[in-house]
Design an enzyme around this catalytic site. Structure first.
Site: not given
Ligand code: 5GP
Ligand code: ZN
Length: 112
Positions: A31-32, A87, A100, A102
């Site tokens: 995760d970024i 999520n 996805h 986590h």
């Molecule tokens: P969500 O909030 O949708 O459950 O998770 C999305 C996740 O993707 C977040 O934790 C966010 O930090 C991560 N994320 C968003 N854009 C990027 C990216 O370009 N590269 C990576 N490696 N992670 C990303």
């Protein structure tokens, strides 16, 4: 493939990203913005917005996400404890609408 989807573009290697693991069904990346010492994202290669959008025919793919979690969990330091979080929906914290999981580890999370 959804051109406006960041995860599709990572899967397609349009955006360079280190793959922690990859198979026919999914990729795993860091995760970024990690919220734990280990914070992986397990992402199916097929674009599905979230679990609401998944169909019975996606059953094998969804199972493969869990098996990929099992595979990368083998590389975790002892005691190999981890949480898996999906999520679903903006109000639940979903910001990228490509399904996805986590995988978070290395920090104690109490409760859910
Ligand atoms: P969500 O909030 O949708 O459950 O998770 C999305 C996740 O993707 C977040 O934790 C966010 O930090 C991560 N994320 C968003 N854009 C990027 C990216 O370009 N590269 C990576 N490696 N992670 C990303
Ligand atoms: Zn996508």
């Amino acid at each position: 493939m959804n051109q406006s989807c960041i995860f599709c573009r990572i899967i397609n290697k349009e955006i360079p990203s280190k793959f922690i693991a990859e198979n026919e069904y999914c990729i795993v990346i860091n995760d970024i913005a990690p919220r734990a010492p280990i914070h992986y994202l397990i992402i199916p290669k097929k674009h599905i917005a979230n679990l609401h959008a998944a169909e019975p025919s996606d059953a094998q793919l969804l199972g493969q996400v869990l098996l990929m979690a099992q595979e990368v969990a083998q590389t975790l330091p002892e005691p190999k404890a981890f949480q898996l979080v999906f999520n679903n929906g903006q109000q639940a914290g979903q910001s990228v609408f490509h399904l996805h999981a986590h995988l978070i580890s290395g920090k104690f999370f109490s409760g859910l």
